[in-house]
Design a protein around this motif. Structure first.
Motif, short mmCIF file in Angstrom:
data_model
loop_
_atom_site.label_atom_id
_atom_site.label_comp_id
_atom_site.label_asym_id
_atom_site.label_seq_id
_atom_site.Cartn_x
_atom_site.Cartn_y
_atom_site.Cartn_z
N UNK A 65 0.88 -4.68 -6.64
CA UNK A 65 -0.34 -3.75 -5.92
C UNK A 65 0.50 -2.52 -5.44
N UNK A 66 1.85 -2.55 -5.12
CA UNK A 66 2.50 -1.20 -4.64
C UNK A 66 2.65 -0.29 -6.16
N UNK B 238 -17.36 -6.06 0.13
CA UNK B 238 -16.18 -6.51 0.85
C UNK B 238 -14.86 -5.89 0.21
N UNK B 239 -14.99 -5.72 -0.97
CA UNK B 239 -13.74 -5.15 -1.71
C UNK B 239 -14.02 -3.60 -1.85
N UNK C 104 -2.87 -4.21 2.45
CA UNK C 104 -1.59 -3.14 2.42
C UNK C 104 -1.37 -3.09 3.83
N UNK C 105 -1.95 -3.30 4.68
CA UNK C 105 -1.71 -3.06 5.99
C UNK C 105 -0.57 -4.02 6.43
N UNK C 106 -0.63 -5.39 5.85
CA UNK C 106 0.31 -6.19 6.13
C UNK C 106 1.87 -5.54 5.58
N UNK D 269 -5.69 -5.76 -3.46
CA UNK D 269 -5.21 -5.60 -1.91
C UNK D 269 -5.88 -6.40 -1.05
N UNK D 270 -7.28 -6.71 -1.22
CA UNK D 270 -7.70 -7.75 -0.38
C UNK D 270 -7.18 -9.08 -0.58
N UNK D 271 -6.79 -9.52 -1.72
CA UNK D 271 -6.07 -10.64 -1.92
C UNK D 271 -4.77 -10.73 -0.90
N UNK D 272 -4.03 -9.61 -0.61
CA UNK D 272 -2.92 -9.52 -0.12
C UNK D 272 -3.33 -9.95 1.45
N UNK D 273 -4.42 -9.41 1.97
CA UNK D 273 -4.96 -9.73 3.16
C UNK D 273 -5.09 -11.26 3.48
N UNK D 274 -5.74 -11.76 2.32
CA UNK D 274 -5.91 -13.45 2.36
C UNK D 274 -4.59 -14.10 2.73
#
Length: 630
Positions: A139-140, A309-310, A320-322, A521-526
């Protein structure tokens, strides 16, 4: 008037949520205390771990998490109607995003400032840690490869933003040294920085050498901007956090928050007296929502579920916020009790920013934009000109332009000069993107170091060996950052599919993997929610408020990736296949399935069983406040 009521209602709702739900989580669930030594104090190295005033950390955190996400996402999602976009921003930011950011920050602070990827290896298992770090790395890499292009496009579209954005760098260094060395209060430096930055916008594109400077740099090839910005990111990543990254984000936040306040004031004026007069007429167009509430069957657009939602990530919830919460902010907070203000509060402010973006695109545009033939378009005609089809609304310039033009119309309602209004909004977008880029580079450095440490030989005491392993250089901050920057430039240098190897196309390679970024990115949130849930489950803390968000944020990205891969017209059905994109998408889905399976197997055994404790720190006197953390 409905536009104004929405803005004021959302702002009031966020204030109530912060002082009720946010306080409940801080006091009753996480039990934050001001007598606990924070990682910034216990591990103070004056480089990455630096005890810092909560307002400075808030500025760093807010500008880093915001980026262009809460602008680009909502600006395209309103194509499905303004109601779905607004509802997702409201419910997402309160029930998912703020909890995600706050929880990631608290869990990291309780684990000596480690990233959520590193923590996952202890609260779940070591295999999860490695898989999580791989997804973070992917992701980064996409962020670093694409954001140079993002900033270059903004600068080419709004050349008046170039000089004000570049001036921020030496100004930030001066402010950082002043605050760090002199130990003075924030008020005087803040006022000076704010005044200088607004002056740079007012005089930053006047005729003469400054205008020539802007136009020369705006004409640069994308490759030049990508190389320059990645070189800057390297410097920002390895310098002590107080010298550039932290003060730049802080002074940026001052300008950005005051600019948003101006937009709100302009919205209020436009609601009561109308927008700026059109041409020589005294007639002021009324402020009305020009977009449909719901809109189905948009030409070329994907289905609303799951892509709403994506598409809107930042502003509702973003994985990304995490990384920011656990990668940089947790290493700077002086007090545990500051976590609510920084983690929970920043996300609510970002939700408000996303709300303003929605209103700018569905109502602000209606105050008047220039049509293709030079005529002035108002109301529904203005909205239709930008959102007639998915193709018309696509492209970075179109997405950013819808917000900039709409928000600038609010500013022009105040009587501000059109040139200044557009330049200020251009600076806002470019500044958000730049702060995300340099923070992402620092975060990628941490991820590379953590991944490399997995393979580097250890000595008898469990510490990293100083030699004897070819990957050791990646455990050093310089080596890890150089690797991250070179890899990002290599990805960016590859021309997108269908484009020739020309100098003009070098720097656009991030577009190859960009379609994957939203879902990744959303997967990282999960996955971050999964780590938070396990950390709380092991301590017998309530997990009801993270359980449903965890499932939701694991299902939606997988649904979106599966849809893009396997449906008719999807990536696998295309005649000319983008194999790098397909490979990364399939690998990401496989990694997610593996991680979820590991988590399901681990869940029943984890209840009430604490993970292995970190090694005790050597006792030493605190370097701040005589040993007190707050």
């Amino acid at each position: 008037m409905s536009t104004l009521l929405i803005a004021l209602g959302v702002g009031a709702l966020y204030l109530v949520v912060y002082h009720t739900y946010g306080r409940f989580l801080a006091r009753r669930i996480f039990k934050l205390r001001d007598d606990v030594e924070a990682p910034s104090v216990a591990l103070n190295d004056d480089k990455d771990f630096v005890p810092t005033d909560k307002f400075v950390v808030f500025g760093h955190h807010f500008t880093s998490i915001a980026g262009t996400g809460p602008i680009v996402g909502p600006a395209i999602a309103v194509i499905w109607g303004w109601v779905p976009a607004l509802l997702w921003v409201l419910f997402g930011s309160v029930l998912l995003g703020a909890v995600h950011d706050f929880g990631s920050l608290v869990v990291s602070m309780r684990n000596r400032g480690q990233t959520v990827g590193e923590i996952s290896g202890r609260v779940l298992n070591p295999r999860i840690r490695f898989l999580f770090l791989l997804i973070l790395f992917l992701a980064l890499t996409i962020v670093l490869a694409i954001f140079g292009l993002v900033i270059a496009v903004v600068f080419k579209t709004y050349p008046g933003a170039i000089f004000p954005c570049l001036v921020q760098i030496p100004l930030a260094v001066a402010i950082g040294v002043w605050l760090h060395r002199k130990g003075i209060g924030l008020m005087v430096p803040s006022l000076i920085a704010l005044a200088l930055m607004y002056l740079s916008v007012v005089f930053g594109d006047r005729e003469g050498w400054i205008h020539s400077f802007n136009m020369t740099l705006a004409a640069w090839p994308v490759a030049h901007w990508v190389a320059l910005l990645l070189a800057y990111s390297y410097i920002a990543s390895v310098l002590p956090v107080w010298s550039l990254l932290q003060p730049r984000d802080f002074i940026n936040s001052l300008q950005l928050i005051t600019a948003l306040a101006l937009v709100v004031v302009g919205l209020v004026v436009a609601a009561f007296v109308g927008g700026s007069p059109i041409g020589d007429s005294e007639l002021r167009p009324s402020l009305d929502i020009a977009a449909p509430a719901f809109r189905a069957g948009v030409a070329g657009a994907p289905v609303m579920f799951p892509f709403l939602f994506i598409t809107i990530a930042c502003g509702a919830i973003s994985g990304f916020h995490c990384l920011v919460s656990s990668g940089t902010s947790s290493k700077q907070l002086r007090c545990e009790t500051d976590a609510q203000f920084v983690g929970f509060g920043s996300m609510l402010l970002e939700g408000f920013l996303a709300t303003l973006v929605i209103l700018a695109c569905v109502a602000g545009l209606g105050l008047g934009i220039q049509g293709a033939g030079g005529e002035v378009l108002l109301g529904e005609a203005a909205y239709a000109a930008r959102y007639e089809s998915w193709a018309a609304a696509g492209g970075l310039a179109a997405k950013v332009g819808a917000f900039v033009d709409g928000a600038a119309n609010f500013l022009k309602a105040l009587g501000l000069a059109p040139q200044f209004a557009v330049a200020l909004m251009g600076v806002l977008v470019a500044s958000f993107a730049a702060t995300t880029l340099d923070t992402a580079c620092r975060l990628q450095r941490y991820v590379v170091q953590e991944l490399a440490s997995t393979f580097v030989a250890k000595d008898g005491e469990g510490k990293t060996a100083l030699s004897g392993n070819p990957l050791f250089w990646l455990t050093d901050k310089h080596g890890a950052t150089i690797f991250a920057v070179i890899l990002a430039f290599w990805v960016a240098a590859i021309p997108p599919q269908g484009m020739d190897w020309t100098w003009g196309n070098v720097g656009k390679g991030g577009l190859i993997l960009w379609p994957m970024f939203g879902a990744t990115n959303q997967l990282l949130g999960g996955l971050a929610f999964l780590v938070i849930a396990f950390w709380m489950w092991r301590r017998r803390l309530p997990v009801w408020f993270v359980a449903i968000p965890t499932v939701f944020m694991l299902v939606m990205p997988a649904w979106a990736m599966g849809y893009q891969l396997f449906t008719e017209g999807g990536w696998l059905a295309e005649e000319t296949k983008n194999w790098p994109l397909i490979f990364i998408a399939v690998a990401t889905l496989a990694l997610e399935v593996w991680m979820v399976a590991e988590a399901i197997l681990c869940w029943p055994r984890a209840r009430g069983v604490l993970e292995e404790a970190l090694e005790p720190l050597p006792r030493r006197g605190s370097q701040v406040d005589g040993g007190r953390s707050c």
